[in-house]
Design an enzyme around this catalytic site. Structure first.
Site, PDB file in Angstrom:
ATOM      1  CG  LEU A  84      -2.228  -0.843   1.160  1.00  0.00           C
ATOM      2  CD1 LEU A  84      -1.926  -2.134   1.060  1.00  0.00           C
ATOM      3  CD2 LEU A  84      -3.185  -0.304   2.285  1.00  0.00           C
ATOM      4  CE1 TYR A 156      -1.481   7.176  -5.637  1.00  0.00           C
ATOM      5  CE2 TYR A 156      -3.394   7.785  -6.624  1.00  0.00           C
ATOM      6  CZ  TYR A 156      -2.865   7.127  -5.979  1.00  0.00           C
ATOM      7  OH  TYR A 156      -3.521   6.259  -4.942  1.00  0.00           O
TER       8      TYR A 156
END
Ligand code: UDP
Length: 328
Positions: A84, A156
């Site tokens: 994550l 991102y």
């Protein structure tokens, strides 16, 4: 694979983050030993305060991008790697553009290397941002996306798209048991008050009686999912042995203006709405098609909006004033 418990020991990269810390807690509850790894650039060790003393839990401050990351992690052998780690709010990845790209590339390569060496299952936390500003609605996993590769969000979006490609190549080349989950907007306790996202910003503003800063006319939409539900989706994918990609997200689409109004209503605040400039390339509509998660994982979000937001507001309301104030 019937349950994640059989995987026995888990590494959670980004374990001190918002979703990561909830996931660590849930894995411990499930009976796994958990090593949370985080370099704390956007995570916060305070998120792990309740876990630090629990048997089977360890925290290691380390960057997933560091050379030799997979060499000497304490507490193995591991059966599960939940990857994550990554700055995830627009404010964070704009502040850390190169680090974000590095995490998607070197960080994911290191996490895959770790999983491969241990013969572990890996789940990559990918994102609805791989769909960019989507032209298909709602978004199914088969949609390839609409991303501006040189736009403000590209660090991102492209980092996660590259990470998905790495996972796919590792599966194909080394047979690594790696899977992809595309997480849509998630909210709940432990979102960083200053992370710039809509939910923590609106809640903080409403509690302080300040105007809620709605970007543009607020007609852009998101479909929010409560963090406990998102974590259940991650667990279900980990246990399933399936490769994904699979969308995990809320299935109720609301406008950002409605979101602001709900926060005002729920907090009983006298705050007004103040419109601010819409950021560049801000996606206009976002809603997951969660048919695949329903059918293949038996997963669906269960926490209603009122319950989820109430819990979130209570958590923010209990923070000391100085902590609730924004920080970069
Ligand atoms: N947003 C807003 N006011 C804020 C922060 C965000 O209106 O103070 C908007 C933002 O422009 C976007 C939506 O809320 O349209 C969701 O933003 P967030 O940063 O929470 O998530 P993401 O853009 O990554 O979906």
């Amino acid at each position: 694979m019937a349950t994640v418990r059989e995987l026995r020991r888990a590494v959670v990269t980004g374990g001190a983050g918002f979703i990561g810390s909830h996931l660590c807690e849930r894995l411990l509850d499930e009976g796994l030993e958990v090593l949370a790894v985080d370099n704390l650039v956007s995570g916060d060790r305070a998120n792990l305060a309740e876990l630090e003393g629990r048997p089977g839990f360890r925290f290691l401050e380390r960057d997933v991008c560091a050379e030799g990351f997979a060499d000497a992690l304490p507490g193995g052998p591991f059966g599960l790697v939940m990857h994550l780690a990554c700055p995830a709010s627009p404010a964070d990845y704009l502040r850390l553009p190169l680090e974000t790209l590095e995490t998607g590339s070197s960080g994911t390569r290191n996490a895959l290397e770790l999983a491969h060496r241990h013969g572990a299952r890996l789940v990559l936390a990918s994102t609805s941002e791989v769909y960019g500003d989507p032209q298909e609605h709602p978004q199914r996993e088969t949609y390839w996306g609409h991303v501006n590769p040189v736009g403000p969000r590209s660090v991102y979006d492209e980092a996660k798209r590259f990470a998905e490609a790495l996972v796919t190549a590792h599966r194909g080349t080394h047979g690594t048991d790696a899977a992809i989950v595309r997480i849509f907007n998630t909210y709940g306790p432990r979102m960083r008050p200053g992370d710039g996202r809509a939910v923590p910003t609106f809640v903080r503003q409403a509690l302080a009686g300040e105007p809620l800063t709605v970007a543009g006319d607020g007609s852009q939409t998101r479909s929010l999912c409560y963090v406990d539900d998102t974590v259940e989706g991650l667990l279900a994918l980990a246990a399933s042995g399936l490769p994904g990609p699979v969308n995990v997200g809320g299935d109720e689409e609301i406008t950002i203006l409605e979101l602001a109004q709900r926060v005002i209503a729920l907090t009983g605040s006298r705050s007004k709405i103040a419109h601010i400039e819409l950021p560049g390339d801000d996606p206009v509509r976002r809603k997951p098609d969660i048919t695949r998660a329903r059918e293949q994982l038996g997963w669906a979000p269960r926490t209603g909006w009122a319950t989820g937001l109430k819990r979130t507001v209570s958590w923010f309301a209990e923070l000391p004033e100085a902590v609730r104030a924004p920080r970069p």
